[in-house]
Design an enzyme around this catalytic site. Structure first.
Site, PDB file in Angstrom:
ATOM      1  CE1 TYR A 170      -3.759   2.512   0.877  1.00  0.00           C
ATOM      2  CE2 TYR A 170      -2.037   3.516   2.220  1.00  0.00           C
ATOM      3  CZ  TYR A 170      -3.280   3.585   1.610  1.00  0.00           C
ATOM      4  OH  TYR A 170      -4.027   4.725   1.720  1.00  0.00           O
ATOM      5  CD  GLU A 221      -6.065   5.208  -0.884  1.00  0.00           C
ATOM      6  OE1 GLU A 221      -6.082   4.705   0.255  1.00  0.00           O
ATOM      7  OE2 GLU A 221      -7.070   5.692  -1.424  1.00  0.00           O
TER       8      GLU A 221
END
Length: 422
Positions: free
Chosen positions: A144, A232
């Site tokens: 992530y 993101e």
């Protein structure tokens, strides 16, 4: 996939009375395929892919872009997260499918033009106008990565985790020590040391460290040069050939930068937004759609929030946040009423004006003109105080409209709640 893990955390803080809140557009959000194209321009590794808006375009992409691929990833394109676990109203399960190349056309045809419902869309779902066809990568490690703006450090903050995927929020809650945060000095920009901290925190298994550092720096470059408020990537993945790839990404952009990011803001897809907010933006009104039953028209953000709080205190739920500002014209007031009355869930309207710069007679004139153009089928509670209040009350009285008047905010909220349940 990603489509807003950080956004989900923010939306929780914005929820009203624990009920579903429509997505608030305070920053531009673009589709996955658009973000991938933009990242590619900055030298960031992304899967090879192309977007299609029709079955014929799907056929063309399969023939020209993926002539020899055995498997294709078909992704529905909506501006909401949870696509993989979503369900189409047609009954099709999942908004992301990995299929044999010969099956791609069929699955895409079942997605295009259909409504996809996910945890983030609410029960109404969002229409799929495009699908994104991508090469199927052999991923060996999923991580992530995000860059956002941090108030504490007054600058960009990189957030990363050695494990990524759909459960990043649960992972962050259960294992907060796995989350690394690297603040970036906005004046110095990202350094090799900053990027190295991120790469080392990701615990890469095979990707070249120096090449990965360069990828992190390119992501930061995109974030700054494109005026992002959020970048993101979930997952940021390692492939079988030891490359670091942005397998799925969400990008938001600062609305204040629209004047210098014209190409990016031209990508805006208003079909994915709350139509009430789109109409409000055209009228230059500060509006956020909620899902309550009492429509609110107020001047001043603070008073608008106080009005919503007192409505809730009296047992009601606001249908929106609407600040007409201090210099609204009668025309804007008319547009505000049109937006409020276009919402079938609205059972009553509360107008709460404390006139300072905003004059009560202008609001009153707008209400009267709106009544002439809009079929008002719900009760309207009006509380006026401040500049030109006597003229405003006279305009309303002489209009012959059936209005419920209130002496103060508490009285107005109580009357609006009672009117909404009749």
């Amino acid at each position: 996939m990603v489509r807003g893990s950080l956004g989900k955390l923010a939306s929780r803080a914005l929820s009203v009375a624990g009920r579903w809140q429509h997505q608030q557009l305070r920053r531009l959000n673009i589709h996955e395929y658009q973000g991938a194209e933009l990242m590619g321009k900055y030298g960031i590794n992304v899967p090879r892919g192309a977007a299609a808006g029709s079955v014929q375009e799907v056929k063309d992409i399969l023939k020209n872009v993926f002539p020899s691929e055995k498997e294709i990833v078909v992704k529905s394109q909506i501006l909401a997260g949870g696509r993989g676990l979503g369900t189409f109203k047609s009954g099709l399960k999942g908004g992301v499918h990995i299929v044999n190349a010969e099956e791609a056309e069929g699955i895409a045809s079942k997605m295009l033009g259909q409504i996809l419902v996910t945890k983030q869309t609410g029960p109404e779902g969002k229409i799929v106008s495009k699908v994104y066809l991508c090469e199927k990568l052999s991923l060996t490690n999923e991580m992530y990565f995000a860059i956002t703006l941090d108030r504490k450090t007054a600058g960009p903050l990189i957030i990363a985790c050695s494990k990524g995927g759909t459960s990043i929020e649960d992972l962050a809650e259960k294992y907060p020590d796995m989350i690394i945060k690297v603040p970036i000095d906005v004046f110095k920009g990202i350094t090799d040391e900053d990027a190295a901290k991120v790469v080392d925190g990701l615990s890469l298994k095979g990707a070249d460290r120096q090449s990965s550092i360069e990828q992190i720096k390119k992501l930061y470059e995109l974030f700054c040069k494109c005026d992002c408020t959020l970048l993101e990537i979930n997952p940021l993945a390692e492939t079988a050939d030891n490359k670091l790839v942005a397998a799925d990404a969400k990008l938001n952009f600062d609305d204040n930068a629209a004047f210098r990011q014209k190409e990016i803001f031209a990508l805006r897809d208003t079909t994915q937004e709350d139509p009430r907010e789109v109409a409000a933006a055209k009228a230059d009104l500060n509006y956020i759609g909620l899902d309550g039953e009492i429509g609110c028209m107020v001047n001043g953000a603070g008073l608008a929030m106080a009005t919503m709080d007192i409505i809730k205190l009296h047992g009601g739920t606001p249908a929106n946040f609407l600040d007409v500002g201090g210099s609204a014209s009668e025309g804007q007031v008319v547009e505000a009423f049109k937006i409020l009355t276009s919402d079938d869930r609205v059972k009553a309207i509360l107008v709460n004006i404390f006139g300072g710069i905003m004059k009560c007679d202008v609001i009153a004139g707008g209400i009267v003109n709106a009544a002439k153009q809009v079929d008002l089928k719900v009760p309207v509670v009006v509380r006026l105080e401040g500049t030109n209040v006597d003229q405003g009350k006279r305009i309303l009285k002489e209009s012959g409209m059936t209005l419920i008047t209130a002496e103060d905010l508490d009285d107005a909220a109580e009357k609006a709640v009672k009117a909404s349940v009749k």
